[in-house]
Design a protein around this motif. Structure first.
Motif, PDB file in Angstrom:
ATOM      1  N   ASP B 233       9.532   6.822  37.898  1.00  0.00           N
ATOM      2  CA  ASP B 233       9.476   5.382  38.107  1.00  0.00           C
ATOM      3  C   ASP B 233       8.623   5.049  39.332  1.00  0.00           C
ATOM      4  OD1 ASP B 233       9.931   2.730  38.483  1.00  0.00           O
ATOM      5  OD2 ASP B 233      12.113   2.882  38.672  1.00  0.00           O
ATOM      6  N   GLU B 235       8.436   2.486  40.911  1.00  0.00           N
ATOM      7  CA  GLU B 235       9.184   1.687  41.870  1.00  0.00           C
ATOM      8  C   GLU B 235      10.112   2.566  42.705  1.00  0.00           C
ATOM      9  OE1 GLU B 235      10.354  -2.459  40.642  1.00  0.00           O
ATOM     10  OE2 GLU B 235       9.703  -1.687  38.708  1.00  0.00           O
ATOM     11  N   LYS B 237      12.816   4.505  42.307  1.00  0.00           N
ATOM     12  CA  LYS B 237      14.276   4.487  42.361  1.00  0.00           C
ATOM     13  C   LYS B 237      14.876   5.723  41.699  1.00  0.00           C
ATOM     14  CE  LYS B 237      14.167   0.055  41.123  1.00  0.00           C
ATOM     15  NZ  LYS B 237      14.631  -1.228  40.595  1.00  0.00           N
ATOM     16  N   GLY B 239      14.255   6.818  38.757  1.00  0.00           N
ATOM     17  CA  GLY B 239      14.316   6.721  37.307  1.00  0.00           C
ATOM     18  C   GLY B 239      13.108   7.387  36.670  1.00  0.00           C
ATOM     19  N   PHE B 240      13.058   7.362  35.354  1.00  0.00           N
ATOM     20  CA  PHE B 240      11.955   7.960  34.626  1.00  0.00           C
ATOM     21  C   PHE B 240      11.479   6.958  33.584  1.00  0.00           C
ATOM     22  CE2 PHE B 240      10.005  10.657  31.362  1.00  0.00           C
ATOM     23  CZ  PHE B 240       9.214  11.497  32.145  1.00  0.00           C
ATOM     24  N   GLY B 275      16.772  -1.354  29.591  1.00  0.00           N
ATOM     25  CA  GLY B 275      17.215  -2.002  30.816  1.00  0.00           C
ATOM     26  C   GLY B 275      16.119  -2.066  31.853  1.00  0.00           C
ATOM     27  N   GLY B 276      16.499  -2.326  33.086  1.00  0.00           N
ATOM     28  CA  GLY B 276      15.533  -2.409  34.179  1.00  0.00           C
ATOM     29  C   GLY B 276      14.474  -3.454  33.878  1.00  0.00           C
ATOM     30  N   SER B 277      13.248  -3.217  34.365  1.00  0.00           N
ATOM     31  CA  SER B 277      12.206  -4.238  34.204  1.00  0.00           C
ATOM     32  C   SER B 277      11.719  -4.353  32.766  1.00  0.00           C
ATOM     33  CB  SER B 277      11.046  -3.952  35.152  1.00  0.00           C
ATOM     34  OG  SER B 277      10.707  -2.586  35.114  1.00  0.00           O
ATOM     35  N   ARG B 310      11.322  14.324  29.748  1.00  0.00           N
ATOM     36  CA  ARG B 310      12.156  13.739  30.786  1.00  0.00           C
ATOM     37  C   ARG B 310      12.747  14.897  31.604  1.00  0.00           C
ATOM     38  NH1 ARG B 310      14.239   9.029  30.303  1.00  0.00           N
ATOM     39  NH2 ARG B 310      13.627   8.818  28.134  1.00  0.00           N
ATOM     40  N   ALA B 314      20.194  16.201  36.373  1.00  0.00           N
ATOM     41  CA  ALA B 314      20.582  16.810  37.640  1.00  0.00           C
ATOM     42  C   ALA B 314      22.024  17.304  37.506  1.00  0.00           C
ATOM     43  CB  ALA B 314      20.478  15.781  38.754  1.00  0.00           C
TER      44      ALA B 314
END
Lengths: 145, 318
Positions: B233, B235, B237, B239-240, B275-277, B310, B314
């Protein structure tokens, strides 16, 4: 000395237990989300015209929503912000009250729809409104994945 | 003059030459001269109704709508984009005469969208995706500008960007553009169908999908060969961003209808909801026609497949 040692051992068990509880909560909420997705398949495909309308299936899906909305807020305890491949945003814990309220709202809307949806027309009018809750909440509370 | 003095003078001379060279290289006019595809006649006015599709496809509202209010046509700016370079804040894009683009001409707007330059000759940062918008035709951009002019004027300016050095040095973007900004307009491929060309134009131009769905190099430019292949991501954060190419690790198993459906309702074939943007992106693409969403899907399915799995989950904290 023994007392210290046994206290340490006891503590380490508590620690392990907590770690189990944490990864458990993450695994459970992920499963719960998957169940909701699976429950959306039938009504979703009915809305897309890829499945015939079936009231019994719609009600079964709504019941999954009602049940999930009830248990999901409890599956984000403090300490489960990271790990277990969670994609929950930090905002879940920053605005937990709003996060919980959205589940409550979605749950009661689903419960109301259980009686409000009686035929295909009421299904097409009501169900999409309930589905909108998914994206609205994911926009704020889920990271990209 | 002493030897030291001569050396000093020579050094000063070189520095001046260097500074002059830098000034020339980074001038917006230099990019225009070397790389921009400039047209002789810029449409003086466009068709606001036709421009709406570019407003929706371009996702203007996602960044420029004033945050915290529901009306996506109130473009007061102030939306934030958090990046490794710092925080970018979108400017006011409403037709307000002082704070927005009320006094701009159609030519000003087209230049901003295709060359990333403001009417007063300053470079825009490529957080504003002119790197994609440059693919749009002048006629479509004039229509979009006409549409923007019909939206409500909103007073007020957003605070400035908050960037770390050297990224805070705006003029340096001139060099970045010479290296990374393709000045060319989209060229239809006559060997492909009309729908494919429409989809390519929407995805690569206004839709600017690659801007988020591609990994970037150390200079913040899209890593060529990995375009649309997703990645961490931007941005930051953790994310992927998903791989959009038709590889097994991307959209390989998706039908075009699945992609079109996601762009309409936000639901994946598994009835997960984005979700997200991307949720904001879907609000925009939901306003496009079925034919346009299908065309975008058709084009995405034709991309060269790139493997980009992806990252593995973790381990839960022990």
């Amino acid at each position: 000395m023994h007392r210290i040692l046994s206290a340490l051992i006891a503590l380490s068990f508590v620690g392990t237990g907590a770690a189990f509880a944490q990864s458990d909560a993450i695994a459970q909420r992920k499963q719960s989300m998957k169940d909701v997705g699976a429950a959306t398949r039938d009504p979703g495909q009915m809305l897309q015209g890829r499945q015939p309308f079936d009231l019994a299936k719609v009600k079964a899906s709504l019941q999954v929503y009602v049940d999930s909305a009830q248990k999901m807020p409890g599956l984000y305890p403090p300490g489960t912000e990271q790990g277990g491949d969670t994609s929950a945003s930090a905002k879940v814990w920053q605005s937990k009250a709003d996060f919980d309220a959205r589940f409550a709202q979605w749950g009661s809307a689903s419960r109301a729809a259980l009686t409000a949806i009686t035929d295909e027309a009421s299904f097409k009018a009501e169900f999409p409104k309930i589905m909108q809750a998914c994206g609205a909440c994911h926009e704020v509370y889920r990271e990209k994945k | 003059m002493t030897r030291g003095g001569r050396l000093l003078a020579a050094a000063a001379g070189l520095a001046a030459l260097g500074a002059a060279g830098f000034a020339v290289l980074t001038a917006p006019a230099t990019f225009r001269l070397l790389k921009a595809e400039t047209v002789a006649s810029v449409p003086a006015s466009g068709d606001a109704a036709r421009g709406k599709v570019w407003f929706d496809a371009g996702g203007c509202a996602s960044c420029h709508a004033t945050p915290g209010q529901a009306d996506h046509t109130r473009l007061g700016g102030g939306g934030e984009l958090h990046t490794p370079f710092g925080v970018f804040r979108s400017p006011n894009l409403s037709p307000h005469p002082e704070d927005g683009i009320g006094r701009w001409t159609s030519a000003d707007f087209i230049r901003a969208m295709r060359e990333g330059v403001s009417p007063d000759g300053r470079h825009y940062y490529p957080a504003f995706p002119y790197t994609s918008y440059r693919a749009m035709t002048e006629a479509d951009l004039a229509d979009l500008f006409a549409h923007l002019k019909t939206l409500p004027a909103v007073a007020g300016r957003a605070p400035d960007h908050d960037l770390s050095f050297p990224y805070s040095f705006r003029r340096g973007l001139g060099l970045w553009k010479l290296a990374f900004l393709d000045g060319e307009r989209f060229r239809p491929d006559p060997s492909k169908s009309e729908a494919w060309n429409r989809g390519a134009y929407l995805v690569e131009g206004a839709g600017h999908c690659a801007e988020c769905h591609s990994p970037r190099n150390a200079f913040g430019a899209i890593a060529e060969g990995r375009r649309h292949a997703g990645g961490p991501d931007p941005e930051g954060k953790g994310g992927f961003v998903p791989n959009l190419t038709p590889h097994a690790t991307g959209l390989g198993k998706w039908e075009t209808g699945d992609i079109a459906e996601l762009l309409k309702s936000g639901f994946t074939p598994d009835f997960d909801s984005v979700g997200g943007s991307m949720a904001a992106v879907v609000r925009n693409t939901a306003r496009l026609s079925d034919a346009d969403r299908e065309a975008m899907a058709l084009y995405l399915k034709s991309l060269p497949p790139v493997a980009n799995p992806r990252p593995k989950a973790a381990e839960p904290r022990k």
